[in-house]
Design a protein around this motif. Structure first.
Motif, PDB file in Angstrom:
ATOM      1  N   HIS A 100      -1.921  -6.105  -0.619  1.00  0.00           N
ATOM      2  CA  HIS A 100      -0.536  -6.264  -1.061  1.00  0.00           C
ATOM      3  C   HIS A 100       0.113  -4.921  -1.387  1.00  0.00           C
ATOM      4  O   HIS A 100       1.305  -4.736  -1.151  1.00  0.00           O
ATOM      5  N   ALA A 101      -0.662  -3.994  -1.915  1.00  0.00           N
ATOM      6  CA  ALA A 101      -0.105  -2.687  -2.268  1.00  0.00           C
ATOM      7  C   ALA A 101       0.365  -1.924  -1.030  1.00  0.00           C
ATOM      8  O   ALA A 101       1.361  -1.207  -1.086  1.00  0.00           O
ATOM      9  N   TYR A 102      -0.330  -2.078   0.086  1.00  0.00           N
ATOM     10  CA  TYR A 102       0.003  -1.317   1.290  1.00  0.00           C
ATOM     11  C   TYR A 102       0.772  -2.115   2.335  1.00  0.00           C
ATOM     12  O   TYR A 102       1.193  -1.560   3.346  1.00  0.00           O
ATOM     13  N   GLN A 103       0.976  -3.389   2.100  1.00  0.00           N
ATOM     14  CA  GLN A 103       1.609  -4.235   3.110  1.00  0.00           C
ATOM     15  C   GLN A 103       3.023  -3.765   3.454  1.00  0.00           C
ATOM     16  O   GLN A 103       3.343  -3.553   4.620  1.00  0.00           O
ATOM     17  N   ARG A 104       3.869  -3.598   2.475  1.00  0.00           N
ATOM     18  CA  ARG A 104       5.262  -3.210   2.732  1.00  0.00           C
ATOM     19  C   ARG A 104       5.354  -1.820   3.373  1.00  0.00           C
ATOM     20  O   ARG A 104       6.034  -1.666   4.397  1.00  0.00           O
ATOM     21  N   PRO A 105       4.704  -0.793   2.821  1.00  0.00           N
ATOM     22  CA  PRO A 105       4.792   0.519   3.481  1.00  0.00           C
ATOM     23  C   PRO A 105       4.257   0.506   4.915  1.00  0.00           C
ATOM     24  O   PRO A 105       4.831   1.149   5.797  1.00  0.00           O
ATOM     25  N   LEU A 106       3.198  -0.235   5.164  1.00  0.00           N
ATOM     26  CA  LEU A 106       2.647  -0.300   6.515  1.00  0.00           C
ATOM     27  C   LEU A 106       3.626  -0.989   7.463  1.00  0.00           C
ATOM     28  O   LEU A 106       3.847  -0.527   8.590  1.00  0.00           O
ATOM     29  N   GLU A 107       4.228  -2.084   7.021  1.00  0.00           N
ATOM     30  CA  GLU A 107       5.211  -2.771   7.864  1.00  0.00           C
ATOM     31  C   GLU A 107       6.404  -1.864   8.157  1.00  0.00           C
ATOM     32  O   GLU A 107       6.899  -1.819   9.283  1.00  0.00           O
TER      33      GLU A 107
END
Length: 148
Positions: A100-107
């Motif tokens: 969850h911590a990296y989901q938005r930046p990765l997207e």
């Protein structure tokens, strides 16, 4: 050793296949109690029996599981299974935190990469937010218009 006492009349269960279950209905999870003790073991037995009998792609692999549960189930074994499940749930919760911590930046990174690719292919590209993040976390839209 343990292999001397193994029951060779039953085919071995391929647990990697047998453990693939469809989504668990809430009614199955609601049976029993979340309290510690016998109620928890009983609820786990209900879940195991449901899992052994539900039709799914792995039904064939679970064919001998109900007979095993009927003949070999013990409270100690159920408690060991519950302990393993609880440990796996804790590990999964930690992994989910990272995801969850990296989901938005990765997207966002992937969308920006897609925008750059489209620009290289001769498109005018815009990256827009089409709704609030509270409505949908995947709220970004890539708009591309082919340049003449």
């Amino acid at each position: 050793g343990a292999s001397e006492h193994a029951d060779t009349s039953k085919p071995p269960i391929d647990w990697r296949v047998a453990s693939r279950l469809p989504s668990v209905p809430v009614r199955v999870l609601a049976q029993g109690s979340s309290a510690e003790g016998a109620e928890q073991v009983d609820a786990f037995q209900v879940f195991c029996r449901w899992g052994a009998s539900v039709d799914s792609e792995s039904s064939e692999a679970r064919k001998g599981l109900l007979a095993y549960l009927d003949s070999s189930w013990s409270e100690a074994e159920a408690r060991r299974c519950l302990a393993v499940g609880a440990a796996r749930a804790r590990r999964l919760a930690r992994l989910e935190l990272v995801r969850h911590a990296y989901q938005r930046p990765l997207e966002q990174w992937l969308l920006l990469d897609q925008c750059m690719y489209l620009e290289e292919q001769g498109y005018a590209v815009q990256l827009r937010q089409f709704c609030e993040t509270s409505v949908s976390p995947r709220n970004l839209l890539v708009l591309g218009e082919r340049l003449s």
